[in-house]
Design a protein around this motif. Structure first.
Motif, PDB file in Angstrom:
ATOM      1  N   MET A   1      35.213  33.888  60.918  1.00 47.68           N
ATOM      2  CA  MET A   1      36.474  34.333  60.340  1.00 47.68           C
ATOM      3  C   MET A   1      35.889  34.455  58.764  1.00 47.68           C
ATOM      4  O   MET A   1      35.373  33.631  58.185  1.00 47.68           O
ATOM      5  N   ALA A   2      36.465  35.796  58.084  1.00 45.04           N
ATOM      6  CA  ALA A   2      35.837  35.786  56.862  1.00 45.04           C
ATOM      7  C   ALA A   2      36.342  34.709  55.711  1.00 45.04           C
ATOM      8  O   ALA A   2      37.579  34.626  55.911  1.00 45.04           O
ATOM      9  N   ASP A   3      35.732  34.357  54.850  1.00 41.87           N
ATOM     10  CA  ASP A   3      36.500  33.587  53.804  1.00 41.87           C
ATOM     11  C   ASP A   3      37.313  34.207  52.969  1.00 41.87           C
ATOM     12  O   ASP A   3      36.656  35.214  52.300  1.00 41.87           O
ATOM     13  N   ILE A   4      38.525  33.734  52.938  1.00 41.91           N
ATOM     14  CA  ILE A   4      39.393  34.511  52.069  1.00 41.91           C
ATOM     15  C   ILE A   4      39.296  34.036  50.641  1.00 41.91           C
ATOM     16  O   ILE A   4      40.100  34.611  49.700  1.00 41.91           O
ATOM     17  N   TYR A   5      38.729  32.886  50.479  1.00 37.22           N
ATOM     18  CA  TYR A   5      38.641  32.589  48.858  1.00 37.22           C
ATOM     19  C   TYR A   5      37.468  33.038  48.106  1.00 37.22           C
ATOM     20  O   TYR A   5      36.210  33.411  48.637  1.00 37.22           O
ATOM     21  N   ARG A   6      37.707  33.311  46.756  1.00 36.81           N
ATOM     22  CA  ARG A   6      36.641  33.807  45.930  1.00 36.81           C
ATOM     23  C   ARG A   6      36.463  32.805  44.965  1.00 36.81           C
ATOM     24  O   ARG A   6      37.302  32.229  44.184  1.00 36.81           O
ATOM     25  N   PRO A   7      35.306  32.390  44.420  1.00 36.59           N
ATOM     26  CA  PRO A   7      35.267  31.517  43.384  1.00 36.59           C
ATOM     27  C   PRO A   7      35.651  31.852  42.247  1.00 36.59           C
ATOM     28  O   PRO A   7      35.185  33.206  41.827  1.00 36.59           O
ATOM     29  N   VAL A   8      36.284  31.047  41.233  1.00 35.54           N
ATOM     30  CA  VAL A   8      36.635  31.756  40.158  1.00 35.54           C
ATOM     31  C   VAL A   8      35.759  31.292  38.868  1.00 35.54           C
ATOM     32  O   VAL A   8      34.876  30.396  39.084  1.00 35.54           O
ATOM     33  N   ARG A   9      35.913  32.237  37.845  1.00 34.19           N
ATOM     34  CA  ARG A   9      35.040  32.253  36.884  1.00 34.19           C
ATOM     35  C   ARG A   9      35.744  32.101  35.453  1.00 34.19           C
ATOM     36  O   ARG A   9      36.687  32.513  35.183  1.00 34.19           O
ATOM     37  N   PRO A  10      35.096  31.516  34.592  1.00 33.55           N
ATOM     38  CA  PRO A  10      35.503  31.716  33.016  1.00 33.55           C
ATOM     39  C   PRO A  10      35.734  33.186  32.608  1.00 33.55           C
ATOM     40  O   PRO A  10      35.056  34.033  33.378  1.00 33.55           O
ATOM     41  N   PRO A  11      36.331  33.485  31.420  1.00 35.95           N
ATOM     42  CA  PRO A  11      36.764  32.705  30.394  1.00 35.95           C
ATOM     43  C   PRO A  11      38.020  31.994  30.478  1.00 35.95           C
ATOM     44  O   PRO A  11      38.394  31.269  29.638  1.00 35.95           O
ATOM     45  N   ALA A  12      39.114  32.451  31.444  1.00 34.23           N
ATOM     46  CA  ALA A  12      40.463  31.913  31.506  1.00 34.23           C
ATOM     47  C   ALA A  12      40.360  30.406  31.862  1.00 34.23           C
ATOM     48  O   ALA A  12      39.318  30.026  32.561  1.00 34.23           O
ATOM     49  N   PRO A  13      41.325  29.742  31.443  1.00 31.81           N
ATOM     50  CA  PRO A  13      41.173  28.245  31.886  1.00 31.81           C
ATOM     51  C   PRO A  13      41.153  28.112  33.215  1.00 31.81           C
ATOM     52  O   PRO A  13      41.925  28.808  33.984  1.00 31.81           O
ATOM     53  N   LEU A  14      40.514  27.345  33.846  1.00 34.63           N
ATOM     54  CA  LEU A  14      40.286  27.283  35.349  1.00 34.63           C
ATOM     55  C   LEU A  14      41.576  27.033  36.025  1.00 34.63           C
ATOM     56  O   LEU A  14      41.698  27.605  37.059  1.00 34.63           O
ATOM     57  N   ARG A  15      42.310  26.281  35.359  1.00 33.06           N
ATOM     58  CA  ARG A  15      43.734  25.808  36.242  1.00 33.06           C
ATOM     59  C   ARG A  15      44.581  27.135  36.458  1.00 33.06           C
ATOM     60  O   ARG A  15      44.854  27.568  37.443  1.00 33.06           O
ATOM     61  N   GLU A  16      44.555  28.053  35.326  1.00 33.92           N
ATOM     62  CA  GLU A  16      45.055  29.584  35.564  1.00 33.92           C
ATOM     63  C   GLU A  16      44.450  30.243  36.505  1.00 33.92           C
ATOM     64  O   GLU A  16      45.049  30.988  37.217  1.00 33.92           O
ATOM     65  N   GLN A  17      42.962  30.148  36.506  1.00 35.02           N
ATOM     66  CA  GLN A  17      42.319  31.054  37.462  1.00 35.02           C
ATOM     67  C   GLN A  17      42.625  30.628  39.036  1.00 35.02           C
ATOM     68  O   GLN A  17      43.133  31.520  39.913  1.00 35.02           O
ATOM     69  N   VAL A  18      42.776  29.259  38.932  1.00 32.26           N
ATOM     70  CA  VAL A  18      43.120  28.696  40.528  1.00 32.26           C
ATOM     71  C   VAL A  18      44.469  29.079  40.844  1.00 32.26           C
ATOM     72  O   VAL A  18      44.748  29.423  41.826  1.00 32.26           O
ATOM     73  N   TYR A  19      45.427  28.921  39.878  1.00 34.61           N
ATOM     74  CA  TYR A  19      46.884  29.126  40.034  1.00 34.61           C
ATOM     75  C   TYR A  19      46.944  30.704  40.818  1.00 34.61           C
ATOM     76  O   TYR A  19      47.705  31.020  41.450  1.00 34.61           O
TER      77      TYR A  19
END
Length: 238
Positions: A1-19
């Motif tokens: 099964m393909a991974d649906i998650y993509r690593p998040v990157r700066p510059p936005a705050p990580l909590r916002e990117q994760v959200y």
């Protein structure tokens, strides 16, 4: 099964990117209602520490996307039909007004309305292009190319409604439509493809004519149809 998650990157705050990443997965239905979310697993998949994950999960719970079950964990919340009906009721009030204002602006301020009207035309043309050759509603055995075109059609349909709001000239109205659009999109992620291209064409035609009364009536019917169809499908799968 393909991974649906993509690593998040700066510059936005990580909590916002994760959200934003998790919210998008919920809205698209790739994180299913009732699915448990585990901090350590999410941290590994998104490539961040558990701190931003924890903050994002708390905000997602606060915003109604998740629920915390005592001694069990955090789960994607199950949307309820009465919520959908309420959100669509609010959307209809705003969308009918937005459509009327858009038509009035085309009639009274054609130069100012011209860019927004052209955007609406492009969106409808793109939707027409995307539907050519697509299997009808109910067909789930799709090629990757067909699945992607269906996804693009849904996104294009959402953009049609936002573009009507923008053409109305009210930024506040657009902001509210985007919020309500996310809430109703949550339900559509679990429903089949349902083309409403003909209805969008009729709405565009009335806006082009600056026919305020007709476009408000058409938008009211359009929203009522979307509501009844969606509620019927959700209840049939309950």
């Amino acid at each position: 099964m393909a991974d649906i998650y993509r690593p998040v990157r700066p510059p936005a705050p990580l909590r916002e990117q994760v959200y934003e990443s998790l919210e998008e997965l919920i809205l698209d239905g790739r994180l299913k209602a009732g699915e448990r979310l585990v901090e350590s697993d999410l941290a590994a998949r998104l490539g961040v520490s558990r701190g931003p994950i924890r903050e994002a999960l708390q905000h997602l719970e606060r915003d109604g996307w998740l629920e915390v079950r005592p001694r069990q964990g955090t789960y994607v919340r199950e949307p309820q039909p009465d919520e959908l009906q309420d959100y669509f009721w609010a959307r209809k009030l705003l969308e009918v007004e937005a459509a009327g204002r858009a038509a009035r602006r085309v009639r009274t301020s054609p130069d100012a309305a011209a860019p927004g009207l052209e955007r609406l035309r492009r969106i409808v043309a793109k939707s027409e292009e995307l539907t050519v050759g697509l299997p009808p509603k109910g067909v789930t055995d799709l090629t990757p190319e067909q699945a992607e075109r269906r996804r693009q059609y849904r996104e294009n349909s959402r953009q049609f409604h936002y573009a009507v709001g923008e053409l109305s000239g009210s930024p506040a109205l657009v902001e509210l439509l985007v919020f309500l659009g996310k809430r109703t999109r949550w339900y559509f992620s679990s429903l089949g493809y349902n083309s409403r291209l003909d209805e969008h064409k009729a709405l565009l035609g009335a806006i082009e004519q600056g026919d305020e009364d007709t476009v408000m009536s058409l938008m009211r019917e359009h929203m009522d149809s979307m509501t009844s169809t969606s509620l019927a499908e959700i209840r049939s799968h309950a």
